[in-house]
Design a protein around this motif. Sequence first.
Motif, PDB file in Angstrom:
ATOM      1  N   LEU A  92       9.580   3.824   2.767  1.00 46.37           N
ATOM      2  CA  LEU A  92       9.264   2.420   2.501  1.00 46.37           C
ATOM      3  C   LEU A  92       9.530   2.055   1.045  1.00 46.37           C
ATOM      4  N   PHE A  93       9.257   2.970   0.148  1.00 40.44           N
ATOM      5  CA  PHE A  93       9.544   2.744  -1.271  1.00 40.44           C
ATOM      6  C   PHE A  93      11.039   2.529  -1.468  1.00 40.44           C
ATOM      7  N   GLU A  94      11.847   3.416  -0.900  1.00 42.89           N
ATOM      8  CA  GLU A  94      13.299   3.309  -1.059  1.00 42.89           C
ATOM      9  C   GLU A  94      13.852   2.057  -0.380  1.00 42.89           C
ATOM     10  N   GLU A  95      13.304   1.716   0.774  1.00 39.69           N
ATOM     11  CA  GLU A  95      13.785   0.539   1.516  1.00 39.69           C
ATOM     12  C   GLU A  95      13.491  -0.768   0.781  1.00 39.69           C
ATOM     13  N   THR A  96      12.505  -0.762  -0.089  1.00 41.59           N
ATOM     14  CA  THR A  96      12.128  -1.989  -0.794  1.00 41.59           C
ATOM     15  C   THR A  96      12.409  -1.924  -2.289  1.00 41.59           C
ATOM     16  N   ALA A  97      13.082  -0.891  -2.728  1.00 40.70           N
ATOM     17  CA  ALA A  97      13.311  -0.698  -4.162  1.00 40.70           C
ATOM     18  C   ALA A  97      14.122  -1.833  -4.800  1.00 40.70           C
ATOM     19  N   GLN A  98      15.002  -2.455  -4.037  1.00 38.37           N
ATOM     20  CA  GLN A  98      15.855  -3.504  -4.599  1.00 38.37           C
ATOM     21  C   GLN A  98      15.222  -4.895  -4.555  1.00 38.37           C
ATOM     22  N   VAL A  99      14.034  -4.998  -4.012  1.00 42.35           N
ATOM     23  CA  VAL A  99      13.372  -6.296  -3.919  1.00 42.35           C
ATOM     24  C   VAL A  99      12.822  -6.664  -5.294  1.00 42.35           C
ATOM     25  N   PRO A 100      13.144  -7.860  -5.766  1.00 43.99           N
ATOM     26  CA  PRO A 100      12.619  -8.281  -7.078  1.00 43.99           C
ATOM     27  C   PRO A 100      11.094  -8.397  -7.042  1.00 43.99           C
ATOM     28  N   THR A 101      10.471  -8.198  -8.184  1.00 45.11           N
ATOM     29  CA  THR A 101       9.016  -8.289  -8.273  1.00 45.11           C
ATOM     30  C   THR A 101       8.626  -9.272  -9.372  1.00 45.11           C
ATOM     31  N   HIS A 102       7.374  -9.634  -9.371  1.00 50.67           N
ATOM     32  CA  HIS A 102       6.750 -10.480 -10.381  1.00 50.67           C
ATOM     33  C   HIS A 102       7.519 -11.775 -10.600  1.00 50.67           C
TER      34      HIS A 102
ATOM     35  N   HIS B 202      14.194 -13.975   3.595  1.00 55.86           N
ATOM     36  CA  HIS B 202      14.995 -12.822   4.013  1.00 55.86           C
ATOM     37  C   HIS B 202      14.247 -11.520   3.714  1.00 55.86           C
ATOM     38  N   HIS B 203      13.709 -11.405   2.500  1.00 58.53           N
ATOM     39  CA  HIS B 203      12.947 -10.202   2.130  1.00 58.53           C
ATOM     40  C   HIS B 203      11.682 -10.069   2.977  1.00 58.53           C
ATOM     41  N   GLU B 204      11.004 -11.163   3.201  1.00 58.10           N
ATOM     42  CA  GLU B 204       9.781 -11.127   4.011  1.00 58.10           C
ATOM     43  C   GLU B 204      10.087 -10.716   5.447  1.00 58.10           C
ATOM     44  N   ALA B 205      11.216 -11.162   5.971  1.00 59.43           N
ATOM     45  CA  ALA B 205      11.621 -10.739   7.321  1.00 59.43           C
ATOM     46  C   ALA B 205      11.895  -9.234   7.328  1.00 59.43           C
ATOM     47  N   ARG B 206      12.517  -8.752   6.264  1.00 58.79           N
ATOM     48  CA  ARG B 206      12.775  -7.311   6.158  1.00 58.79           C
ATOM     49  C   ARG B 206      11.457  -6.543   6.080  1.00 58.79           C
TER      50      ARG B 206
ATOM     51  N   GLY C  85       0.821  -1.217   0.000  1.00 53.03           N
ATOM     52  CA  GLY C  85       0.000   0.000   0.000  1.00 53.03           C
ATOM     53  C   GLY C  85       0.847   1.255   0.000  1.00 53.03           C
ATOM     54  N   ALA C  86       1.904   1.263   0.803  1.00 50.80           N
ATOM     55  CA  ALA C  86       2.777   2.439   0.875  1.00 50.80           C
ATOM     56  C   ALA C  86       3.457   2.702  -0.468  1.00 50.80           C
ATOM     57  N   ILE C  87       3.921   1.646  -1.121  1.00 56.35           N
ATOM     58  CA  ILE C  87       4.575   1.802  -2.425  1.00 56.35           C
ATOM     59  C   ILE C  87       3.580   2.353  -3.442  1.00 56.35           C
ATOM     60  N   ARG C  88       2.392   1.793  -3.464  1.00 60.84           N
ATOM     61  CA  ARG C  88       1.377   2.252  -4.423  1.00 60.84           C
ATOM     62  C   ARG C  88       0.976   3.699  -4.151  1.00 60.84           C
ATOM     63  N   ILE C  89       0.823   4.046  -2.879  1.00 56.35           N
ATOM     64  CA  ILE C  89       0.475   5.427  -2.531  1.00 56.35           C
ATOM     65  C   ILE C  89       1.580   6.372  -2.975  1.00 56.35           C
ATOM     66  N   LYS C  90       2.832   6.003  -2.734  1.00 48.23           N
ATOM     67  CA  LYS C  90       3.964   6.856  -3.124  1.00 48.23           C
ATOM     68  C   LYS C  90       3.959   7.116  -4.630  1.00 48.23           C
ATOM     69  N   VAL C  91       3.753   6.063  -5.415  1.00 52.45           N
ATOM     70  CA  VAL C  91       3.761   6.214  -6.873  1.00 52.45           C
ATOM     71  C   VAL C  91       2.591   7.093  -7.321  1.00 52.45           C
TER      72      VAL C  91
ATOM     73  N   SER D 196       8.617  -7.439   7.373  1.00 51.27           N
ATOM     74  CA  SER D 196       8.016  -7.462   8.711  1.00 51.27           C
ATOM     75  C   SER D 196       8.667  -6.425   9.616  1.00 51.27           C
ATOM     76  N   ALA D 197       9.992  -6.329   9.543  1.00 52.46           N
ATOM     77  CA  ALA D 197      10.700  -5.341  10.368  1.00 52.46           C
ATOM     78  C   ALA D 197      10.310  -3.921   9.964  1.00 52.46           C
ATOM     79  N   LEU D 198      10.227  -3.671   8.667  1.00 58.12           N
ATOM     80  CA  LEU D 198       9.826  -2.346   8.189  1.00 58.12           C
ATOM     81  C   LEU D 198       8.394  -2.035   8.616  1.00 58.12           C
ATOM     82  N   GLU D 199       7.535  -3.028   8.540  1.00 56.62           N
ATOM     83  CA  GLU D 199       6.142  -2.813   8.925  1.00 56.62           C
ATOM     84  C   GLU D 199       6.036  -2.470  10.406  1.00 56.62           C
ATOM     85  N   LEU D 200       6.751  -3.204  11.235  1.00 51.87           N
ATOM     86  CA  LEU D 200       6.739  -2.905  12.669  1.00 51.87           C
ATOM     87  C   LEU D 200       7.261  -1.491  12.943  1.00 51.87           C
ATOM     88  N   GLN D 201       8.299  -1.121  12.229  1.00 51.74           N
ATOM     89  CA  GLN D 201       8.938   0.179  12.451  1.00 51.74           C
ATOM     90  C   GLN D 201       8.080   1.344  11.955  1.00 51.74           C
TER      91      GLN D 201
END
Length: 154
Positions: A96-106, A119-123, A69-75, A125-130
């Motif tokens: 949040l957009f910048e923190e996840t920019a390197q995560v592969p998609t699709h 590893h990405h999912e753990a990241r 949601g945060a990524i979509r809102i930012k765009v 979760s940490a970002l979501e908590l923060q």
Amino acid sequence: MTPFATLLLIAALLLVAVLAGYALHLWRKVWRREQQLADMQSQQHTALAADLRVLAGSLLDEQVPLIEGAIRIKVLLDNYDATLGQDPRCQVFQVLFEETAQVPTHEAWKALDRSERRHHEARFSALELQHKAEARRSARWLLDEALPKNHQAA
């Protein structure tokens, strides 16, 4: 004045009148095109505002994952109003957009091995908590103050 000069003068005046009429015709086409473009941009702006309202509401209702949601809102904010996207109250979306920019998609996400995905999912979760509380405050601010109400087109 000789008859030939008079004829040339009349022909020149007629030519100027025809050219002026054609220029007026072209200017009317330009003005009409500019109005159509302005109308189209206004409709697009209204649609983006509506989309932002839906996304912000979905984020608050937890109908969409926080990171997504945060990524979509930012765009959408970048397309709706870049200055609004830079407002300090919306910075969490940029973070949040910048923190996840390197995560592969699709397909690239599907191609990751299980440990990389975890590893990405753990990241995530940490970002979501923060950032969850701040993202919810930002979404609420967008709905309550920054975006036009549904009945007030953008």
